[in-house]
Design a protein around this motif. Sequence first.
Motif, PDB file in Angstrom:
ATOM      1  N   GLY A 147     -20.016  64.858 -69.054  1.00 37.97           N
ATOM      2  CA  GLY A 147     -20.759  63.605 -69.157  1.00 37.97           C
ATOM      3  C   GLY A 147     -22.016  63.601 -68.310  1.00 37.97           C
ATOM      4  O   GLY A 147     -23.040  63.028 -68.709  1.00 37.97           O
ATOM      5  N   LYS A 148     -21.950  64.232 -67.159  1.00 32.37           N
ATOM      6  CA  LYS A 148     -23.143  64.291 -66.287  1.00 32.37           C
ATOM      7  C   LYS A 148     -24.285  65.014 -66.999  1.00 32.37           C
ATOM      8  O   LYS A 148     -25.444  64.595 -66.938  1.00 32.37           O
ATOM      9  CB  LYS A 148     -22.814  64.987 -64.971  1.00 32.37           C
ATOM     10  N   ASN A 189      -9.859  52.621 -65.208  1.00 37.91           N
ATOM     11  CA  ASN A 189      -8.636  53.414 -65.074  1.00 37.91           C
ATOM     12  C   ASN A 189      -8.839  54.859 -65.502  1.00 37.91           C
ATOM     13  O   ASN A 189      -7.876  55.621 -65.637  1.00 37.91           O
ATOM     14  CB  ASN A 189      -7.489  52.781 -65.869  1.00 37.91           C
ATOM     15  N   GLY A 190     -10.083  55.241 -65.715  1.00 40.40           N
ATOM     16  CA  GLY A 190     -10.403  56.623 -66.061  1.00 40.40           C
ATOM     17  C   GLY A 190     -11.883  56.888 -65.841  1.00 40.40           C
ATOM     18  O   GLY A 190     -12.688  55.943 -65.781  1.00 40.40           O
ATOM     19  N   VAL A 191     -12.223  58.133 -65.692  1.00 41.75           N
ATOM     20  CA  VAL A 191     -13.612  58.517 -65.464  1.00 41.75           C
ATOM     21  C   VAL A 191     -14.009  59.630 -66.434  1.00 41.75           C
ATOM     22  O   VAL A 191     -13.138  60.317 -66.976  1.00 41.75           O
ATOM     23  CB  VAL A 191     -13.818  58.985 -63.996  1.00 41.75           C
ATOM     24  N   PRO A 192     -15.334  59.762 -66.667  1.00 38.86           N
ATOM     25  CA  PRO A 192     -16.453  59.080 -66.018  1.00 38.86           C
ATOM     26  C   PRO A 192     -16.612  57.644 -66.513  1.00 38.86           C
ATOM     27  O   PRO A 192     -16.249  57.315 -67.635  1.00 38.86           O
ATOM     28  CB  PRO A 192     -17.661  59.929 -66.413  1.00 38.86           C
ATOM     29  N   PHE A 193     -17.178  56.814 -65.636  1.00 40.84           N
ATOM     30  CA  PHE A 193     -17.435  55.422 -65.967  1.00 40.84           C
ATOM     31  C   PHE A 193     -18.822  55.063 -65.442  1.00 40.84           C
ATOM     32  O   PHE A 193     -19.091  55.217 -64.254  1.00 40.84           O
ATOM     33  CB  PHE A 193     -16.379  54.512 -65.332  1.00 40.84           C
ATOM     34  N   GLN A 205     -19.835  60.419 -73.297  1.00 40.96           N
ATOM     35  CA  GLN A 205     -20.420  60.058 -74.580  1.00 40.96           C
ATOM     36  C   GLN A 205     -21.590  60.977 -74.946  1.00 40.96           C
ATOM     37  O   GLN A 205     -22.170  61.635 -74.082  1.00 40.96           O
ATOM     38  CB  GLN A 205     -20.894  58.606 -74.547  1.00 40.96           C
ATOM     39  N   PRO A 206     -21.977  61.017 -76.213  1.00 42.04           N
ATOM     40  CA  PRO A 206     -23.146  61.810 -76.612  1.00 42.04           C
ATOM     41  C   PRO A 206     -24.408  61.310 -75.917  1.00 42.04           C
ATOM     42  O   PRO A 206     -24.517  60.119 -75.579  1.00 42.04           O
ATOM     43  CB  PRO A 206     -23.218  61.594 -78.130  1.00 42.04           C
TER      44      PRO A 206
END
Length: 211
Positions: free
Chosen positions: A17-18, A180-184, A197-198
């Motif tokens: 995600g980064k 409750n989960g990452v990345p956020f 996400q894209p």
Amino acid sequence: MQVEIWTDVNCPFCYLGKKRFNDALAEFDHAEQVQVVHRSFELGPTVPAGTSGDVVQHLAEKYGRTLEQAAEGERRLGDAAQEAGLEYVTDGRDYGNSFDMHRLLHWAKELDRQEAMLDALYLANFAESEPLFGDTERLVRVAVGAGFDETSVREVLSDEHRYADLVRADERQAQEFGVNGVPFYVFDRKYAVSGAQPAELFTQVLNRAWD
């Protein structure tokens, strides 16, 4: 505009995600006016410090999968990482308690070098098979290899209370947001995006939040 990203070094989706977020940010017209802050989130807060375990074995036990199913999941993540232009080792990686890494990230933030520290930790975990968790000397080598002063790194790691309050504050904020989960990702405390996400979606949210 500020973008806060809750993340953990254990998390392959945070690594992926980064890269996707940074790809979107690089094309954003107002990128120079965006402040990115990485926040702390522990996926394994109860894992004893100083220990290390095999990732595939851990995933199989945590999610009730066979070893082959867990290994296949790692291979799929490796393919997605490669497609994004990232290195990803699918065999031999470990997992563990990331609290000291989060303390280092808060220290690096004070130096305005949080991105450099996080990138170094991600590469050490996902692009190299040498164990990263449960080994202070390995952690020191990773930080020093990223250009951080060895004496200062050791001083932070040797005092378990340094930056601990900031890590816990991030985690409390995540709880308040219902994370409750990452990345956020949180954009100016107005918009939120969950998951790796894209890049196109990150572009849309950057534009919407800016507007």
